[in-house]
Write an enzyme that holds these catalytic residues in place. Structure first.
Site, mmCIF file in Angstrom:
data_model
loop_
_atom_site.group_PDB
_atom_site.id
_atom_site.type_symbol
_atom_site.label_atom_id
_atom_site.label_comp_id
_atom_site.label_asym_id
_atom_site.label_seq_id
_atom_site.Cartn_x
_atom_site.Cartn_y
_atom_site.Cartn_z
ATOM 1 C CE LYS A 57 -3.872 -1.971 2.325
ATOM 2 N NZ LYS A 57 -4.852 -2.053 3.723
ATOM 3 C CG ASP A 61 -10.572 0.108 4.979
ATOM 4 O OD1 ASP A 61 -10.383 -0.086 3.703
ATOM 5 O OD2 ASP A 61 -10.113 -0.766 5.998
ATOM 6 C CD GLN A 70 -4.249 -4.598 6.653
ATOM 7 O OE1 GLN A 70 -3.931 -3.439 5.845
ATOM 8 N NE2 GLN A 70 -4.575 -5.434 6.109
#
Length: 303
Positions: free
Chosen positions: A61, A128, A105
């Site tokens: 990422k 997200d 995460q």
């Protein structure tokens, strides 16, 4: 309908190529955004613990963020990090004007409640799209940040079908991460949507009704070839590492690919399908968040 293998295997949906094109476009858009006098978009990624797969994913990422011309902030925390310590970090990131997007995460260690953590992220930085504010906006058909993986799946579907109106879309898996937001996105596209899950009776028959089939269960090889409507478009979100006869490992999805590709009209491979799109959509969401922040800032200055 017959489920015998067709002479022509289903066409592969190249997630790598579609993600590459999207990332290149985002790079151009970031450059234009900066040329207009806006700050460099910044993405903060937080990893708690040392799960090897998560470490690789998080580093990828960061690489993709830099390639798109954005700033990356990495926070690698030990497995023993407490929930309060993580929430303190999120508060700092929320207050940092150089950071436009925050991603924690998952999964998190047992001592940390992921719902509490996700909802601690400021909604306009929740790239997200998993916080209750953005989830609520999606459910109500309002503008907000859409979860990366479902958004990527939708883009893959639309690479095959320009208009999804009236198609019967079947989603297998009802998680907050993929299944539920995927169903909401498909409803927005005027699909008829069915959702199958662990308690669904005869999920095979349900799957066979789908013109579009999105599978996100985490159970590798669950969906067999005879679960698929001939000619359907199949999006396989699952990814599991399994041993091979040679003593190595390989990545497989939730769909039995070798069977399904002879029935489906179009199908995503694993790897190389949904995965690259998830990261590309994270960059898309970060730029969207930066634009929204600047719009709010200008509105505040004008008032």
């Amino acid at each position: 309908m017959s489920t015998h293998p067709s002479a022509q295997a289903g066409q592969l949906i190249d997630g790598k190529a579609i993600a590459r094109a999207l990332t290149e476009q985002i790079g151009h858009d970031v450059a234009s955004f900066i040329e207009q006098g806006n700050p460099l978009p910044g993405l903060a990624v937080v990893l708690v613990g040392n799960d090897p797969a998560s470490e690789v994913y998080v580093k990828n990422k960061a690489i993709q963020t830099h390639r798109a011309g954005m700033r990356s902030f990495m926070h690698m925390l030990p497995e023993s990090t407490s929930q309060d310590e993580l929430l303190d970090l999120i508060d700092q990131l929320n207050a940092n004007p150089r950071i436009h997007g925050i991603l924690v995460q998952l999964p998190l260690p047992q001592q940390i409640d992921p719902v509490v953590v996700t909802n601690a992220i400021a909604p306009h930085k929740d790239v997200d799209g998993l916080g209750e504010v953005n989830a609520g906006r999606l459910a109500l058909g309002m503008e907000g940040i859409v979860p990366c993986t479902p958004l990527g799946c939708l883009m893959l579907l639309k690479s095959v079908h320009k208009d999804l109106t009236g198609k019967h879309a079947v989603v297998i898996g009802a998680s907050n991460l993929v299944g539920k937001p995927m169903a909401q996105l498909l409803l927005r596209e005027n699909c008829t949507v069915s959702v199958g899950h662990i308690h669904t009776q005869d999920v095979r028959s349900l799957a066979r009704e789908g013109d579009l089939l999105v599978v996100a269960t985490g159970k590798h090889g669950l969906v067999r070839g005879d679960w698929i409507k001939p000619g359907a478009t199949v999006i396989d979100v699952g990814i599991t590492r399994v041993p091979t006869d040679e003593g190595r490992t390989r990545l497989v999805g939730d769909v039995a690919f070798d069977e399904a590709r002879h029935i489906a009209g179009h199908i995503t491979p694993v790897p190389g399908g949904v995965g690259p799109m998830t990261i590309a959509c994270l960059l898309h969401n970060t730029l969207q968040a930066a634009r929204a922040t600047q719009a709010l800032s200008r509105a505040g200055e004008a008032s």
